[in-house]
Design an enzyme around this catalytic site. Structure first.
Site: not given
Length: 801
Positions: A102, A114, A148-149, A175, A251
């Site tokens: 993603h 990510d 995706e998030e 991922e 993140h």
């Protein structure tokens, strides 16, 4: 992978992250990232050989589904973006393997690990495969998914709506739960052992564990991946891989491309390219559903190779191992026969003492963890992991030794030392044999660990049984004993490193309700008990453990004093290796409407959530107005306490703060309209709504007492309550989505003077001119540099119908 040059290898990743945060609905995600991907794909297509055909499709699906993640909620998406590429033989292919990444990121972060690095790897694999003159047997579909998030929305749109999805027989999902390092295979299947075998045969740098799979699927880690969507909604088996190193900056703003080593990218590319090629040329892919026959036990040996075998074979091996162990124990107990009852009593006594020592150790160490948490020193080990070992590891080891020293001195007075050592070895063997039988009966593939701790010690005991009967723990005995135990101990240390590598950073983002010190202390005690289980007998063999006990106690006491003094600050702003505290701030304006539609109450403030157990205690000295005098009150009459949760994580963050601030007036405000109210059969009422607003909104529904939400137009039509009983709907959209239309149907009593349902809508401004107010900007600037403070503006409106 090897065909690519060094600049190109890093170039994909650098260029994607250079776009900036790629939040769903933003131009960065929907336009710039998509255009970059299309540009690279077209370049790859021009340079491909005649052996392949490349097709490209831009999908913008709309749909909804319910999911039991984070307490349970329903997700609705509109016009989100997928970039889909199909590489197939020139004459086409009936079946396909899917590779998924993603390109979107969470707000305010560049999302290098990510999941931009995975998309970069996939571009590189597409480039390498397309230039090969060797034709594939099956198609390879590359899905660059753009949402995706937003809790797995884009993968759902693809697998349930795209025409190519029907041809997919297996998938690989790329991922991240950390930044760089090795990529761990932490989920496979469901069933389909042949997929694991494909990884075993093809992967050049294997790193896989069924233990990670069972931990992740237990739900104790607050995360999920697109694997769930392909498994549950597509009924497709697959492999889930994730980078797990350095989860401290996952993140956050520190997740930048320069922190991901080229070696990590090369390693991931080598592995995934090899596995994709293997699957795309496998005869089994076309008939994958014929190979769904049970689960598989798999684990790598120090990253060198992977052992994998069917779970049913593992079950047979486990029960045979248990049978041999109990045959050995029963033979020991029954010889000589006149002393059988006495021997059994001694074995059961040692068994009980060992279990009691474990319980005492766990209670004692958890009491230390509770004390540390109460005095406000939680997470002292977050930046300095050695502190946790020095504090909880030494306490656990000392307590274990102390219990057995006392037993030796007072309970086993004048008993032969060699005999005691023999009995306690057998007691540990008995414990592991019972654990093996229980875990096997429960169907846990992780039972293979118990097999190691039964088979190797038993074999060691049989080989050196003469040395066991000799007086004292001789050097020869110790060396032979250590050699026999070498493999299970080495593997357990390797596994414990993996577990702590994954779990320690998670404790910094697991919410305000879970005491992280108790969790980590529990893990350390468990590993201490495992690693010490076959060394308890040495306590009875050696003359004195005084030096060991004094040393362990001294280290524990000194560490505890230092922790209590606050010398170990939990967080770090070190540029090379930051370990920040996560804080989320939302400048919120709330309006509570009555049954007549009038505003009965309103307020505005900056709503603050700390993502770990420490709350804001470390921030208050830097921003004095953020303290416990502004703790957020719960609006009991409103769903989810009248707070603008972006996801239903209210049960994880019960401690939050609300700092009064001026009202915000978004330039693109939300529009919420009741279109119609219609009476339905069986005393039901259907309410039709229209909503337009920013790309992210949250809908909260609470039926009043006597009313019930029976149906709605979302998901599969059956409303799914969230934890606590209220209903939560997460909404997101890409660009140019039509207004959101939905209806809810409630059964209600004839008389309902106070209404039948409270319905609230929150609008979240994650990007653009409405994202941050001047007040929010000013507050964020005051936060210390060891924090990652992510902020945005939002509005909250409650209505009663």
């Amino acid at each position: 992978m090897c065909a690519c040059t060094e600049p190109l290898r890093r170039g994909y990743l650098d260029n994607i992250t250079a776009i900036g945060p790629r939040t769903v609905g933003s131009p960065e995600n929907e336009v710039f990232a998509v255009n970059y991907l299309l540009e690279q794909i077209r370049r790859i297509e021009k340079e491909s050989t005649d052996a392949h055909k490349i097709s490209v499709d831009i999908q913008r699906p709309t749909g909804s589904f319910s999911i039991d993640f984070l307490g349970g909620f329903t997700s609705y998406y509109a016009n989100i973006t997928n970039v889909v590429v199909k590489l197939e033989p020139r004459n086409g292919a009936e079946h396909a393997v899917l590779s998924n990444c993603h390109f979107d990121s969470v707000p305010n972060t560049p999302g290098a690990s990510d999941d931009a690095v995975s998309c970069a790897v996939m571009l590189e694999i597409l480039n390498t495969l397309s230039k090969s003159s060797e034709s594939l047997q099956h198609a390879v579909i590359f899905l660059f998914n753009g949402a995706e998030e937003n809790i797995l929305q884009a993968s759902h749109g693809f697998i349930t709506q795209h025409e190519w999805a029907k041809s997919i027989r297996a998938f690989i999902n790329l991922e991240a739960a950390g930044v760089g390092g090795k990529e761990l295979v932490f989920q496979t299947g469901p069933e389909n052992p042949w997929l694991v075998q494909a990884y075993v045969v093809a992967a050049k740098h294997p790193f896989a564990s069924v233990v990670a799979q069972e931990i992740f699927q237990s739900g104790i880690i607050p995360a999920d991946t697109d694997f769930r969507i392909y498994r549950d909604f597509g009924n497709v088996p697959g492999i889930d891989l994730a980078f797990i190193e350095n989860g401290y900056i996952y993140h956050t703003e520190y997740d930048t491309s320069d922190r991901i080593l080229t070696d990590s990218i090369q390693r991931a590319g080598d592995n995934i390219l090899a596995v994709l090629k293997y699957l795309a040329t496998s005869e089994k892919l076309a008939k994958s559903f014929e190979y769904r026959h049970g689960n598989v036990v798999f684990f790598d040996i120090l990253g060198l190779f992977v052992l994998a075998y069917p779970a049913r074979v593992g079950t047979i091996m486990n029960y045979i191992t248990v049978a041999i162990a109990f045959f050995y124990l029963s033979k020991k107990v029954l010889q000589p026969k006149p002393r059988a009852v006495h021997n059994l009593k001694k074995l059961l006594t040692a068994f009980s003492l060992t279990l009691m020592s474990w319980v005492c150790t766990l209670v004692a160490v958890l009491m230390v963890a509770v004390f540390v948490s109460i005095i406000g020193r939680a997470l002292s080990w977050y930046t300095h992991f050695y502190v946790s070992v020095s504090l909880y590891g030494t306490a656990a080891a000392a307590k274990l030794i102390l219990v057995h020293v006392l037993a030796k001195k007072f309970f086993y007075k004048n008993v032969n030392e060699q005999h005691l050592g023999d009995v306690f070895f057998d007691a540990s063997l008995m414990i592991w044999s019972i654990a093996l039988a229980v875990m096997t009966q429960m169907g846990l593939c992780s039972a293979f660990i118990c097999t190691l701790w039964v088979a190797f010690p038993l074999l060691t005991k049989l080989l050196i049984h003469k040395e066991f009967s000799q007086k004292g723990a001789t050097i020869k005995f110790i060396v032979m004993y250590m050699l026999g135990m070498f493999f299970p101990y080495l593997y357990m240390l390797y596994l414990s490193w993996t577990v702590f590598e994954m779990f320690t950073p998670v404790m910094g983002r697991s919410g305000s309700e879970i005491p992280p010190d108790m969790v980590l202390a529990g893990f350390i005690v468990i590993f201490t008990m495992i690693l010490s289980s076959y060394f308890i007998n040495f306590i009875y063999l050696v003359k004195s453990t005084k030096t060991t006990l004094v040393t362990l106690t001294t280290v524990f006491v000194v560490t505890l004093i230092l922790v209590c003094s606050g010398i170990f600050f939990p967080y770090s702003s070190d540029a090379a290796n930051p370990k920040p505290k996560r804080v989320f701030l939302q400048h919120t304006s709330r309006r509570f409407h009555d049954l007549d539609g009038k505003v009965a109450k309103s307020d505005s403030g900056i709503w603050i959530n700390g993502f770990d157990y420490n709350g804001i205690s470390h921030i208050t000295p830097h921003v004095p107005e953020i303290n416990d005098t502004i703790r957020t009150p719960c609006e009991e009459q409103a769903p989810f306490c009248g707070l603008p949760w972006i996801l239903p994580v209210h049960f994880m963050f019960r401690k939050n703060w609300y700092l009064p601030a001026p009202e915000i007036l978004p330039r693109s405000p939300i529009h919420f309209k009741l279109l119609s109210k219609k009476l339905m059969p069986r005393n039901a009422v259907r309410l039709n709504f229209e909503v337009s607003g920013p790309s992210h909104m949250s809908l909260y529904v609470r039926p009043h007492v006597g009313s019930a939400l029976s149906r709605w137009s979302l998901g599969d039509g059956v409303p799914v309550p969230s934890l606590g009983g209220d209903y939560f709907v997460f909404y997101s959209r890409g660009l140019h989505a039509a207004p959101w239309h939905f209806w809810v149907e409630l059964t209600a009593p004839e008389k309902h003077s106070d209404g039948i349902v409270s319905l609230a809508i929150a609008a979240h401004y994650f990007f653009g001119e409405d994202q941050k107010s001047p007040q929010l900007y000013a507050l964020l600037e005051r936060f210390p540099n060891w924090t990652f403070s992510s902020g945005w503006s939002c509005t909250y409106d409650l209505f009663v119908f």
